[in-house]
Write an enzyme that holds these catalytic residues in place. Structure first.
Site, PDB file in Angstrom:
ATOM      1  N   HIS A 149     -14.516  60.280  12.959  1.00 41.55           N
ATOM      2  CA  HIS A 149     -14.621  61.540  13.716  1.00 41.55           C
ATOM      3  C   HIS A 149     -13.318  62.336  13.704  1.00 41.55           C
ATOM      4  CE1 HIS A 149     -18.560  60.589  15.175  1.00 41.55           C
ATOM      5  NE2 HIS A 149     -18.175  59.539  15.866  1.00 41.55           N
ATOM      6  N   ASP A 202     -22.283  54.414   9.975  1.00 41.10           N
ATOM      7  CA  ASP A 202     -22.116  54.486  11.430  1.00 41.10           C
ATOM      8  C   ASP A 202     -23.237  55.384  11.977  1.00 41.10           C
ATOM      9  OD1 ASP A 202     -19.602  54.254  13.653  1.00 41.10           O
ATOM     10  OD2 ASP A 202     -20.953  55.944  13.965  1.00 41.10           O
ATOM     11  N   HIS A 237     -23.211  57.590  14.085  1.00 37.13           N
ATOM     12  CA  HIS A 237     -22.789  58.974  14.310  1.00 37.13           C
ATOM     13  C   HIS A 237     -22.406  59.646  12.997  1.00 37.13           C
ATOM     14  CE1 HIS A 237     -21.753  56.757  18.103  1.00 37.13           C
ATOM     15  NE2 HIS A 237     -22.382  57.800  18.627  1.00 37.13           N
ATOM     16  N   ASP A 266     -22.887  50.630  14.965  1.00 36.27           N
ATOM     17  CA  ASP A 266     -23.538  51.114  16.180  1.00 36.27           C
ATOM     18  C   ASP A 266     -24.976  51.561  15.937  1.00 36.27           C
ATOM     19  OD1 ASP A 266     -22.473  53.178  14.725  1.00 36.27           O
ATOM     20  OD2 ASP A 266     -21.218  53.969  16.344  1.00 36.27           O
TER      21      ASP A 266
HETATM   22  C1  X5A Z   1     -16.585  55.850  16.131  1.00 34.85           C
HETATM   23  C2  X5A Z   1     -17.700  56.114  17.082  1.00 34.85           C
HETATM   24  C3  X5A Z   1     -18.500  57.398  18.931  1.00 34.85           C
HETATM   25  C4  X5A Z   1     -18.050  58.424  19.901  1.00 34.85           C
HETATM   26  C5  X5A Z   1     -19.074  58.664  20.968  1.00 34.85           C
HETATM   27  C6  X5A Z   1     -18.549  59.573  22.024  1.00 34.85           C
HETATM   28  N1  X5A Z   1     -17.497  57.075  17.971  1.00 34.85           N
HETATM   29  N2  X5A Z   1     -19.510  59.791  23.057  1.00 34.85           N
HETATM   30  O1  X5A Z   1     -18.712  55.452  17.044  1.00 34.85           O
HETATM   31 ZN    ZN Z   2     -20.330  55.683  15.828  1.00 32.87          ZN
END
Ligand code: X5A
Ligand code: ZN
Length: 693
Positions: free
Chosen positions: A147, A187, A189, A280
């Site tokens: 991110h 991941d 996200h 995740d």
């Molecule tokens: C690296 C990662 C997640 C951030 C979530 C914030 N970040 N709500 O999995």
């Molecule tokens: Zn993530």
């Protein structure tokens, strides 16, 4: 060492690098607050790899801090300086304040070192794999990286570790012969940072598969959509597979592999693969809401081993269930070590939405990757969307249920879906790309493209997020439970239709969707009602109602529940927390561009009972409570966080009885709702206002 030589001599056991370093556990929350991205993640993985005898079969590696000049290929001097200095003494008194300037970031005295080690570790293992000294490698790093943007840390990430390593190979080590890099980001996200770093760079093919939920899943940006394919020389070298909802399983990921990633990887023919390996999306993850099994990860990884001579560098990103990440990583390590592997997890069907998403991605990219022009098999058994989507999607008010208390208790629809899944999964065949004589499934990608007056040009199309999340959440229903003035329906309708009732000095803006609630019913809940704060712009002097988020079975409070869409619930939340602005120039209303409660928040509030909304944490009603279920739908309310209750108890925040007009509104609600007579209602309110917390 010959750069282009085979990574593993024929017949020899693969040499798998395993980088673990305790020093990356130093980055932690400043005061030991609970946080999903915590040091135990690394330790849990390490323990599992040791216990399974897997770590000892790997080549042990230690972390090295990245040189600033390598980090500078990705991040600005300011960003690097911030991360370098953030752990120093001088930052002691403003470290937390600095962290708050960023999105989902914390810092402590160990953050600087951990961040430099994480970036340096991925460089270290990538170099060894590129040089052929290792067949493949795993860097157990934190903080994660994908991110992190050019000029800001974000989403638990400080430096973009994988992007830094990719640039190192391409720019600093021409001797290693790495000219084309495939970055696979699994991941849950979107890898927003990594996408930006290589958006116009054809040497790096970036592939990210992630939950998108029509723009309501973190990081809630439109550039996670499939329309973002790269630009300039990099056009066609950025690939997003954006899931429409959670609960995606091995089958969905395998489908994305077989029908998007693998055909493209074959054509691209990378020299090395960098895997942004967040876990995740694993079953049991508290943030992801997906359900990849360890076997699923092993299968996805096995399929990647066929490219780049098996030169794969795995860098840990997210993943927040300690058991899930340890098991998943263990399964992956065994794959890299060459252990025989057969896929044993129960096989599930991909979702219909998965097929639709895959078709959209292929349509978007087939001009660049002709192999994607073939037709997808149309005889694949698919399953419908998970139960929390569209249970009451049909329109029309004739089905209005004013009192659903007589309806039979709904069997949790989640369980029904589960049973169906289990039955169907027994006879499903593995998805395979089938290029002959199959009809195209008719999918409409137009429905998610931005509306525009002029002709639609591919490169200028944008993803209209507010439009998209609204239409998605307009199909999901929840019970909004009110315990204050909204117990009186005419008052609640102000939040839906706009306007005001007697006693209010400010009008409500109303919701985007002004259709009335689809049902109303009353309940009592084991929470304490109290009145606090000293005045409000709307009601004048006097406290307003809050529900103590703590359950207390000695308390009983009345709630009036309205069945509304999740879109409307967000509009109520926006208004309750003063997030709707009247743009006086053209009189247009402006609401936040992303929802506070999307599908993933519904999942997490359902299991955690409360969700303190980070983006509005200083507002009065920033805490969403899950009060149970009715009719198979979650009952949600909004109140203050427990920290505010503590401040009310200590006297730091005032407790104050409601104004005359405000309490009259509550009483009307209770009386018209036939819960209490006028006297009882007045007593109920005044006793809640009088009792100490
Ligand atoms: C690296 C990662 C997640 C951030 C979530 C914030 N970040 N709500 O999995
Ligand atoms: Zn993530």
């Amino acid at each position: 060492m010959a750069a282009a030589g085979a990574a593993t001599p024929v017949g020899a056991a693969p040499r798998v690098g395993l980088l673990y370093d305790d020093r990356m556990c130093a980055h932690a929350t400043p005061d030991g607050e609970k946080h999903p991205e915590n040091p135990e993640r690394l330790r849990a993985i390490r323990r599992k790899l040791d216990a399974e005898g897997v770590a000892s079969r790997c080549v042990d590696m230690k972390a090295k801090e990245a040189k600033e000049k390598y980090i500078a290929s990705v991040h600005t001097p300011n960003h690097i300086k911030l991360i370098r200095d953030i752990s120093s003494k001088e930052y002691d008194y403003r470290r937390n304040k600095t962290a708050r300037k960023f999105n989902s970031i914390y810092f402590n005295e160990g953050s600087s070192e951990s961040a430099f080690l994480a970036a340096g570790s991925v460089i270290e293992v990538a170099e060894k794999v590129a040089a052929g000294e290792l067949s493949s490698a795993i860097a157990l790093v934190r903080p994660p990286g994908h991110h992190a943007e050019h000029n800001e840390p974000m989403g638990f990430c400080l430096f973009n570790n994988v992007a830094i390593a990719a640039n190192y190979l391409l720019n600093e080590r021409p001797d290693l012969g790495i000219n084309k890099i495939l970055i696979v980001d699994w991941d849950v996200h979107h890898g927003n940072g990594t996408q930006k770093m290589f958006y116009s760079d054809p040497r790096v093919l970036f592939f990210s598969v992630h939950r998108f939920d029509y723009g309501s899943f973190y990081p809630c940006e439109g550039d996670a959509s499939h329309c973002f394919i790269g630009e300039g020389a990099g056009e066609g070298y950025n690939i997003n597979v954006p899931w429409e909802h959670g609960k995606c399983s091995d089958a969905d990921y395998v489908a994305a592999w077989d029908h998007v990633l693998l055909p493209i990887a074959e054509a691209f023919d990378p020299d090395i693969i960098l895997l942004s390996a967040g876990f995740d999306a694993a079953m049991g993850d508290p943030l992801g809401g997906c359900c990849i099994t360890p076997d699923g990860y092993a299968l996805l990884l096995t399929k990647l081993l066929g490219f780049a001579k098996g030169r794969i560098v795995m860098a840990l990103e997210g993943g927040y269930n300690l058991k899930s990440i340890a098991n998943s990583l263990c399964a992956c390590t065994k794959v890299l070590l060459g252990d025989n592997f057969t896929y044993n997890s129960p096989r599930m069907q991909p979702f219909e939405s998965t097929w639709r998403v895959i078709q959209m991605v292929r349509d978007e990219l087939k001009a660049y990757w002709p192999v994607l022009s073939s037709k997808l098999p149309d005889n694949v058994p698919l399953r419908s969307a998970p139960s929390y989507i569209e249970p009451y999607a049909s329109s029309g008010s004739e089905s209005d249920v004013e009192d659903v208390s007589e309806l039979p208790d709904a069997i949790s629809s989640v369980n029904v879906t589960q049973v169906v899944d289990d039955v169907l999964s027994k006879h499903i065949t593995m998805l395979k790309l089938d290029e002959d004589n199959l009809a195209t499934k008719n999918t409409s990608s137009d429905s998610v493209q931005a509306q525009d007056d002029g002709p639609v040009v591919a490169s200028t199309r944008i993803y209209d997020l507010p439009f998209t999340w609204r239409s998605a959440l307009s199909k999901v229903y929840v019970w909004y439970a009110s315990f204050g003035s909204n117990m009186w329906k005419p008052r609640f309708l102000c939040y839906i239709e706009g306007g005001k009732v007697d006693g209010m000095s400010i009008s409500c803006f109303g919701s985007h969707d002004t259709s009335p609630p689809r049902g109303t019913m009353w309940k009592t809940v084991p929470h304490r009602l109290f009145f606090g704060r000293s005045s409000t712009p709307c009601w004048g002097t006097g406290g307003v109602a809050f529900l103590n988020p703590e359950i207390n079975y000695n308390d009983e409070s009345y709630v009036c529940m309205y069945k509304i869409t999740l879109e409307q619930f967000n509009d109520v939340l926006f208004q309750e927390n003063r997030l709707v602005k009247d743009n006086s120039e053209d009189g247009k209303l402006e609401s936040p561009s992303s929802p506070l409660i999307g599908l993933s928040e519904i999942e997490s509030v359902s299991s955690n009972k409360a969700l303190h909304l980070e983006p509005i944490k200083d507002s009065w009603y920033s805490n969403v409570l899950h009060l149970g279920e009715e009719d198979g739908l979650p009952i949600l309310t909004m109140t203050c966080p427990s920290t505010a209750v503590a401040q009310h108890k200590s006297g730091e925040l005032p407790l104050a009885p409601p104004s005359e007009t405000y309490s009259a509104t509550l009483i009307k609600g209770l009386v018209e709702g036939k819960q209490l007579d006028a006297n009882e209602a007045a007593n109920y309110i005044s006793s809640a206002a009088a009792r100490s917390l």
